[in-house]
Scaffold this motif. Structure first.
Motif, PDB file in Angstrom:
ATOM      1  N   ALA A  21       0.827  -1.207   0.000  1.00 53.27           N
ATOM      2  CA  ALA A  21       0.000   0.000   0.000  1.00 53.27           C
ATOM      3  C   ALA A  21       0.867   1.265   0.000  1.00 53.27           C
ATOM      4  N   SER A  22       1.943   1.252   0.784  1.00 57.10           N
ATOM      5  CA  SER A  22       2.837   2.411   0.841  1.00 57.10           C
ATOM      6  C   SER A  22       3.521   2.655  -0.496  1.00 57.10           C
ATOM      7  N   VAL A  23       4.057   1.609  -1.099  1.00 55.47           N
ATOM      8  CA  VAL A  23       4.732   1.753  -2.389  1.00 55.47           C
ATOM      9  C   VAL A  23       3.729   2.183  -3.464  1.00 55.47           C
ATOM     10  N   SER A  24       2.537   1.611  -3.451  1.00 57.70           N
ATOM     11  CA  SER A  24       1.501   2.018  -4.409  1.00 57.70           C
ATOM     12  C   SER A  24       1.156   3.491  -4.225  1.00 57.70           C
ATOM     13  N   GLY A  25       1.056   3.924  -2.996  1.00 58.27           N
ATOM     14  CA  GLY A  25       0.766   5.330  -2.713  1.00 58.27           C
ATOM     15  C   GLY A  25       1.848   6.248  -3.241  1.00 58.27           C
ATOM     16  N   ILE A  26       3.101   5.827  -3.123  1.00 59.44           N
ATOM     17  CA  ILE A  26       4.216   6.626  -3.644  1.00 59.44           C
ATOM     18  C   ILE A  26       4.099   6.753  -5.154  1.00 59.44           C
ATOM     19  N   PHE A  27       3.835   5.642  -5.846  1.00 57.27           N
ATOM     20  CA  PHE A  27       3.706   5.677  -7.307  1.00 57.27           C
ATOM     21  C   PHE A  27       2.524   6.532  -7.738  1.00 57.27           C
ATOM     22  N   ILE A  28       1.389   6.369  -7.099  1.00 64.38           N
ATOM     23  CA  ILE A  28       0.198   7.153  -7.450  1.00 64.38           C
ATOM     24  C   ILE A  28       0.467   8.637  -7.235  1.00 64.38           C
ATOM     25  N   THR A  29       1.075   8.979  -6.112  1.00 63.64           N
ATOM     26  CA  THR A  29       1.398  10.378  -5.816  1.00 63.64           C
ATOM     27  C   THR A  29       2.336  10.944  -6.869  1.00 63.64           C
ATOM     28  N   TYR A  30       3.393  10.198  -7.197  1.00 65.01           N
ATOM     29  CA  TYR A  30       4.360  10.672  -8.180  1.00 65.01           C
ATOM     30  C   TYR A  30       3.686  10.927  -9.526  1.00 65.01           C
ATOM     31  N   PHE A  31       2.939   9.942 -10.016  1.00 66.97           N
ATOM     32  CA  PHE A  31       2.341  10.083 -11.338  1.00 66.97           C
ATOM     33  C   PHE A  31       1.260  11.160 -11.364  1.00 66.97           C
ATOM     34  N   GLN A  32       0.523  11.329 -10.296  1.00 63.02           N
ATOM     35  CA  GLN A  32      -0.511  12.366 -10.262  1.00 63.02           C
ATOM     36  C   GLN A  32       0.113  13.760 -10.232  1.00 63.02           C
ATOM     37  N   LEU A  33       1.172  13.938  -9.438  1.00 61.95           N
ATOM     38  CA  LEU A  33       1.789  15.263  -9.314  1.00 61.95           C
ATOM     39  C   LEU A  33       2.636  15.630 -10.522  1.00 61.95           C
ATOM     40  N   THR A  34       3.038  14.651 -11.326  1.00 67.73           N
ATOM     41  CA  THR A  34       3.859  14.937 -12.507  1.00 67.73           C
ATOM     42  C   THR A  34       3.080  14.756 -13.807  1.00 67.73           C
ATOM     43  N   ALA A  35       1.763  14.614 -13.724  1.00 66.77           N
ATOM     44  CA  ALA A  35       0.937  14.401 -14.921  1.00 66.77           C
ATOM     45  C   ALA A  35       1.042  15.597 -15.860  1.00 66.77           C
ATOM     46  N   GLU A  36       1.097  15.301 -17.155  1.00 68.24           N
ATOM     47  CA  GLU A  36       1.121  16.323 -18.191  1.00 68.24           C
ATOM     48  C   GLU A  36       0.055  15.998 -19.228  1.00 68.24           C
ATOM     49  N   GLU A  37      -0.536  17.049 -19.779  1.00 66.95           N
ATOM     50  CA  GLU A  37      -1.595  16.890 -20.777  1.00 66.95           C
ATOM     51  C   GLU A  37      -1.283  17.804 -21.959  1.00 66.95           C
ATOM     52  N   PRO A  38      -1.271  17.267 -23.205  1.00 62.88           N
ATOM     53  CA  PRO A  38      -1.026  18.147 -24.355  1.00 62.88           C
ATOM     54  C   PRO A  38      -2.209  19.100 -24.557  1.00 62.88           C
ATOM     55  N   VAL A  39      -1.906  20.395 -24.732  1.00 58.03           N
ATOM     56  CA  VAL A  39      -2.966  21.387 -24.901  1.00 58.03           C
ATOM     57  C   VAL A  39      -2.868  22.142 -26.219  1.00 58.03           C
ATOM     58  N   ALA A  40      -1.758  21.986 -26.940  1.00 56.72           N
ATOM     59  CA  ALA A  40      -1.611  22.646 -28.238  1.00 56.72           C
ATOM     60  C   ALA A  40      -0.429  22.038 -28.986  1.00 56.72           C
ATOM     61  N   ARG A  41      -0.521  22.121 -30.300  1.00 57.54           N
ATOM     62  CA  ARG A  41       0.583  21.689 -31.169  1.00 57.54           C
ATOM     63  C   ARG A  41       0.798  22.812 -32.159  1.00 57.54           C
ATOM     64  N   ILE A  42       2.075  23.135 -32.436  1.00 59.94           N
ATOM     65  CA  ILE A  42       2.355  24.272 -33.310  1.00 59.94           C
ATOM     66  C   ILE A  42       3.516  23.950 -34.250  1.00 59.94           C
ATOM     67  N   THR A  43       3.357  24.360 -35.500  1.00 64.17           N
ATOM     68  CA  THR A  43       4.411  24.245 -36.510  1.00 64.17           C
ATOM     69  C   THR A  43       4.583  25.606 -37.166  1.00 64.17           C
ATOM     70  N   PHE A  44       5.712  25.771 -37.853  1.00 69.19           N
ATOM     71  CA  PHE A  44       6.031  27.068 -38.454  1.00 69.19           C
ATOM     72  C   PHE A  44       6.447  26.904 -39.906  1.00 69.19           C
ATOM     73  N   GLU A  45       6.135  27.954 -40.686  1.00 62.74           N
ATOM     74  CA  GLU A  45       6.548  28.057 -42.075  1.00 62.74           C
ATOM     75  C   GLU A  45       7.172  29.442 -42.237  1.00 62.74           C
ATOM     76  N   GLU A  46       8.416  29.488 -42.699  1.00 64.63           N
ATOM     77  CA  GLU A  46       9.099  30.773 -42.861  1.00 64.63           C
ATOM     78  C   GLU A  46       8.585  31.468 -44.109  1.00 64.63           C
ATOM     79  N   VAL A  47       8.226  32.760 -43.966  1.00 65.00           N
ATOM     80  CA  VAL A  47       7.731  33.532 -45.114  1.00 65.00           C
ATOM     81  C   VAL A  47       8.556  34.785 -45.368  1.00 65.00           C
ATOM     82  N   GLY A  48       9.500  35.095 -44.508  1.00 65.20           N
ATOM     83  CA  GLY A  48      10.345  36.265 -44.674  1.00 65.20           C
ATOM     84  C   GLY A  48      11.401  36.293 -43.587  1.00 65.20           C
TER      85      GLY A  48
END
Length: 195
Positions: A21-48
């Motif tokens: 239970a303790s080790v599971s709690g450590i893993f759950i805490t770590y993954f929850q506090l370090t969670a990342e979610e993609p919110v945008a994707r961007i690319t570029f085209e040079e025009v000048g």
């Protein structure tokens, strides 16, 4: 003797469950506090000279928006609501609303003298910060603006992520390398203090 053996087996099983239970709690805490979610994707085209077309794609929208960016860097800003760590551990994630996209120059003199444009992204999918604060104040740790910027490389695709603490950006090529061993290495370092 049999009773002592029975108590010892019960104690060992109870301690084993506590360790699991303790080790599971450590893993759950770590993954929850370090969670990342993609919110945008961007690319570029040079025009000048230091002028680019930026193509910004948001989650749930397959058609990218097109924006003219001046400079040698780009920046995206968001209104951000950080949730208290105990609430993060229980599964409540931070909230954001993308509000601005703009180009920027590394050189301050260029930033002050050369053309630049900023775009309002406030109409994009996000949150009503005022309503969230009023309704869920006991969960909120802080409200602030979060911004991330990086150099423009036409060959790269950039993904903007929302973490529990703010925005961050990664080049897609670097992302695949980071996800292969980065999460495991980060967890190992967090658990055992390795550098």
């Amino acid at each position: 003797m049999f009773r002592l053996l029975k108590v010892s087996v019960f104690t060992i099983m109870l301690l084993s469950l506590a360790v699991v239970a303790s080790v599971s709690g450590i893993f759950i805490t770590y993954f929850q506090l370090t969670a990342e979610e993609p919110v945008a994707r961007i690319t570029f085209e040079e025009v000048g000279d230091q002028e680019y077309n930026a193509y910004l794609t948001l989650p749930g929208n397959d058609i990218p928006g097109k924006y003219v960016i001046y400079g040698d860097q780009w920046r995206i800003d968001a209104e951000f609501v950080k949730i208290k760590p105990w609430a993060n551990i229980l599964g409540v994630d931070s909230r954001y609303k993308l509000v601005r996209l703009e180009g920027r120059y590394q050189d301050i003199e260029d930033q002050n003298a050369r053309p630049h444009m900023a775009y309002d992204l406030g109409a994009t999918k996000g949150i009503d910060i005022g309503k969230l604060v009023a309704d869920w104040n006991f969960l909120i740790d802080a409200e602030y603006g979060s911004s991330t910027f990086t150099d423009i490389e036409v060959a790269n695709t950039y993904t903007v992520y929302k973490s529990q603490f703010g925005l961050l950006v990664r080049e897609d090529a670097a992302q695949s390398d980071a996800t292969s061993n980065g999460a495991v290495d980060g967890l190992f370092n967090w658990l055992f203090g390795s550098k």
